[in-house]
Design a protein around this motif. Sequence first.
Motif, PDB file in Angstrom:
ATOM      1  N   ALA A  33     -32.571  38.160 -43.085  1.00 30.24           N
ATOM      2  CA  ALA A  33     -33.868  38.511 -43.675  1.00 30.24           C
ATOM      3  C   ALA A  33     -34.427  37.359 -44.505  1.00 30.24           C
ATOM      4  O   ALA A  33     -35.637  37.111 -44.492  1.00 30.24           O
ATOM      5  CB  ALA A  33     -33.732  39.769 -44.527  1.00 30.24           C
ATOM      6  N   GLY A  34     -33.569  36.650 -45.221  1.00 28.32           N
ATOM      7  CA  GLY A  34     -34.012  35.501 -46.008  1.00 28.32           C
ATOM      8  C   GLY A  34     -34.549  34.380 -45.142  1.00 28.32           C
ATOM      9  O   GLY A  34     -35.584  33.779 -45.437  1.00 28.32           O
ATOM     10  N   VAL A  35     -33.852  34.099 -44.045  1.00 27.84           N
ATOM     11  CA  VAL A  35     -34.326  33.071 -43.111  1.00 27.84           C
ATOM     12  C   VAL A  35     -35.630  33.516 -42.462  1.00 27.84           C
ATOM     13  O   VAL A  35     -36.577  32.735 -42.339  1.00 27.84           O
ATOM     14  CB  VAL A  35     -33.252  32.755 -42.043  1.00 27.84           C
ATOM     15  CG1 VAL A  35     -33.815  31.876 -40.942  1.00 27.84           C
ATOM     16  CG2 VAL A  35     -32.044  32.093 -42.691  1.00 27.84           C
ATOM     17  N   TRP A  36     -35.700  34.780 -42.055  1.00 24.78           N
ATOM     18  CA  TRP A  36     -36.901  35.312 -41.412  1.00 24.78           C
ATOM     19  C   TRP A  36     -38.116  35.216 -42.345  1.00 24.78           C
ATOM     20  O   TRP A  36     -39.204  34.808 -41.929  1.00 24.78           O
ATOM     21  CB  TRP A  36     -36.652  36.760 -41.001  1.00 24.78           C
ATOM     22  CG  TRP A  36     -37.768  37.358 -40.200  1.00 24.78           C
ATOM     23  CD1 TRP A  36     -38.823  38.069 -40.674  1.00 24.78           C
ATOM     24  CD2 TRP A  36     -37.922  37.302 -38.793  1.00 24.78           C
ATOM     25  NE1 TRP A  36     -39.626  38.468 -39.640  1.00 24.78           N
ATOM     26  CE2 TRP A  36     -39.095  38.006 -38.472  1.00 24.78           C
ATOM     27  CE3 TRP A  36     -37.169  36.730 -37.763  1.00 24.78           C
ATOM     28  CZ2 TRP A  36     -39.544  38.136 -37.166  1.00 24.78           C
ATOM     29  CZ3 TRP A  36     -37.628  36.874 -36.473  1.00 24.78           C
ATOM     30  CH2 TRP A  36     -38.790  37.566 -36.178  1.00 24.78           C
ATOM     31  N   ALA A  37     -37.929  35.588 -43.596  1.00 26.55           N
ATOM     32  CA  ALA A  37     -39.024  35.535 -44.565  1.00 26.55           C
ATOM     33  C   ALA A  37     -39.448  34.097 -44.847  1.00 26.55           C
ATOM     34  O   ALA A  37     -40.629  33.827 -45.053  1.00 26.55           O
ATOM     35  CB  ALA A  37     -38.611  36.229 -45.863  1.00 26.55           C
TER      36      ALA A  37
END
Length: 162
Positions: A33-37
Amino acid sequence: MPSAVVSSQGAVAVLRFGRFAAMGTVAALILIAGVWASWGTAHHVMLTKGRESGTIEVTRCGAHTCRGPYTPISSGSQPRRSVVIEKNVAVREGQTYTVVVKPGSEDVVRSGPAGVLYAWVPLGGALLLASVVVAGGLRRTRVAWVMAGSGIALLTAAFVTV
């Protein structure tokens, strides 16, 4: 050895594996989720080949965005009377910033080291959050400290450069 002790050891092993699988999945999802955001903005800043780049002089700010004229730096880029940049703690009225234009829009994002670090701030937060899961749920304290240190370093670098 009594069969009750053997089955009890088996149950403990199954529960230990279940905890490891569940917490590993949670930590992985937090990091994804951190990479996606981060990637939503980071790919514009990091993969600049063929993109329009220039500067924006912020002339006015609203509640969530700021506007100003765009002056091109890259060849093939056209000047624009007004482009939009996200309003955050790093954007102030009257300042000039180097930016990259998002294709097909009038939106721009900051470029350079400050833009790259700011784009990856969500990953820094995800590293901090996942480090708690890794330390508590997976009992991997050294890995958790490395993750937390990386997250703190990323957030600090972004704060200092922005």
